[in-house]
Motif scaffolding. Sequence first.
Motif, PDB file in Angstrom:
ATOM      1  N   PRO A  29      77.095  80.817 -42.185  1.00 19.22           N
ATOM      2  CA  PRO A  29      76.404  79.939 -41.233  1.00 19.22           C
ATOM      3  C   PRO A  29      76.227  80.569 -39.850  1.00 19.22           C
ATOM      4  O   PRO A  29      75.182  80.388 -39.211  1.00 19.22           O
ATOM      5  CB  PRO A  29      77.308  78.704 -41.157  1.00 19.22           C
ATOM      6  N   GLU A  30      77.202  81.340 -39.400  1.00 16.69           N
ATOM      7  CA  GLU A  30      77.072  82.021 -38.108  1.00 16.69           C
ATOM      8  C   GLU A  30      75.939  83.034 -38.142  1.00 16.69           C
ATOM      9  O   GLU A  30      75.141  83.124 -37.200  1.00 16.69           O
ATOM     10  CB  GLU A  30      78.379  82.734 -37.760  1.00 16.69           C
ATOM     11  N   LYS A  31      75.864  83.804 -39.221  1.00 17.76           N
ATOM     12  CA  LYS A  31      74.807  84.811 -39.355  1.00 17.76           C
ATOM     13  C   LYS A  31      73.437  84.149 -39.472  1.00 17.76           C
ATOM     14  O   LYS A  31      72.449  84.650 -38.943  1.00 17.76           O
ATOM     15  CB  LYS A  31      75.059  85.691 -40.584  1.00 17.76           C
ATOM     16  N   GLN A  32      73.358  83.004 -40.163  1.00 20.92           N
ATOM     17  CA  GLN A  32      72.088  82.306 -40.280  1.00 20.92           C
ATOM     18  C   GLN A  32      71.591  81.849 -38.917  1.00 20.92           C
ATOM     19  O   GLN A  32      70.412  81.985 -38.598  1.00 20.92           O
ATOM     20  CB  GLN A  32      72.228  81.099 -41.213  1.00 20.92           C
ATOM     21  N   LYS A  33      72.488  81.310 -38.101  1.00 20.27           N
ATOM     22  CA  LYS A  33      72.092  80.888 -36.758  1.00 20.27           C
ATOM     23  C   LYS A  33      71.606  82.077 -35.939  1.00 20.27           C
ATOM     24  O   LYS A  33      70.605  81.979 -35.218  1.00 20.27           O
ATOM     25  CB  LYS A  33      73.273  80.217 -36.039  1.00 20.27           C
ATOM     26  N   LEU A  34      72.306  83.206 -36.042  1.00 19.96           N
ATOM     27  CA  LEU A  34      71.942  84.395 -35.289  1.00 19.96           C
ATOM     28  C   LEU A  34      70.564  84.900 -35.684  1.00 19.96           C
ATOM     29  O   LEU A  34      69.730  85.201 -34.824  1.00 19.96           O
ATOM     30  CB  LEU A  34      72.988  85.493 -35.508  1.00 19.96           C
ATOM     31  N   GLN A  36      68.114  83.258 -37.329  1.00 20.34           N
ATOM     32  CA  GLN A  36      67.027  82.291 -37.330  1.00 20.34           C
ATOM     33  C   GLN A  36      66.599  81.850 -35.939  1.00 20.34           C
ATOM     34  O   GLN A  36      65.558  81.221 -35.798  1.00 20.34           O
ATOM     35  CB  GLN A  36      67.423  81.069 -38.157  1.00 20.34           C
ATOM     36  N   GLU A  37      67.369  82.170 -34.907  1.00 21.99           N
ATOM     37  CA  GLU A  37      66.963  81.713 -33.571  1.00 21.99           C
ATOM     38  C   GLU A  37      65.743  82.503 -33.112  1.00 21.99           C
ATOM     39  O   GLU A  37      65.568  83.674 -33.415  1.00 21.99           O
ATOM     40  CB  GLU A  37      68.120  81.837 -32.577  1.00 21.99           C
ATOM     41  N   ASN A  39      64.106  84.232 -30.424  1.00 22.61           N
ATOM     42  CA  ASN A  39      64.300  84.839 -29.110  1.00 22.61           C
ATOM     43  C   ASN A  39      63.416  86.061 -28.897  1.00 22.61           C
ATOM     44  O   ASN A  39      63.624  86.819 -27.959  1.00 22.61           O
ATOM     45  CB  ASN A  39      65.775  85.206 -28.904  1.00 22.61           C
ATOM     46  N   LYS A  46      68.134  92.111 -34.745  1.00 21.77           N
ATOM     47  CA  LYS A  46      68.894  90.935 -34.323  1.00 21.77           C
ATOM     48  C   LYS A  46      70.391  91.061 -34.546  1.00 21.77           C
ATOM     49  O   LYS A  46      71.145  90.226 -34.077  1.00 21.77           O
ATOM     50  CB  LYS A  46      68.389  89.677 -35.032  1.00 21.77           C
TER      51      LYS A  46
END
Length: 83
Positions: A29-34, A36-37, A39, A46
């Motif tokens: 989940p942490e990697k998905q957030k990183l 998918q944001e 920026n 990324k």
Amino acid sequence: MLRNLTALRQITQRTISTASQRQFENKVPEKQKLFQEDNGIPIHLKGRLSDALLYRATMILTLGETAYTIYELVKASFPKKQD
């Protein structure tokens, strides 16, 4: 010979059975957030600093090999004169 095979079987069974007892933290989940944001950073950069360094090293090697290939093709196009 039979004793060696029996010992080997016991060792492999122990290794397999103890490997399943290890618990790891789920970092997906942490990697998905990183990744998918939104920026403005390309997906292949990324990650962390290691991704950027790997990308730059790959680009430098690719450009260097391309230049060397062109040099060798030009050198092969103009053979040396026979004396």
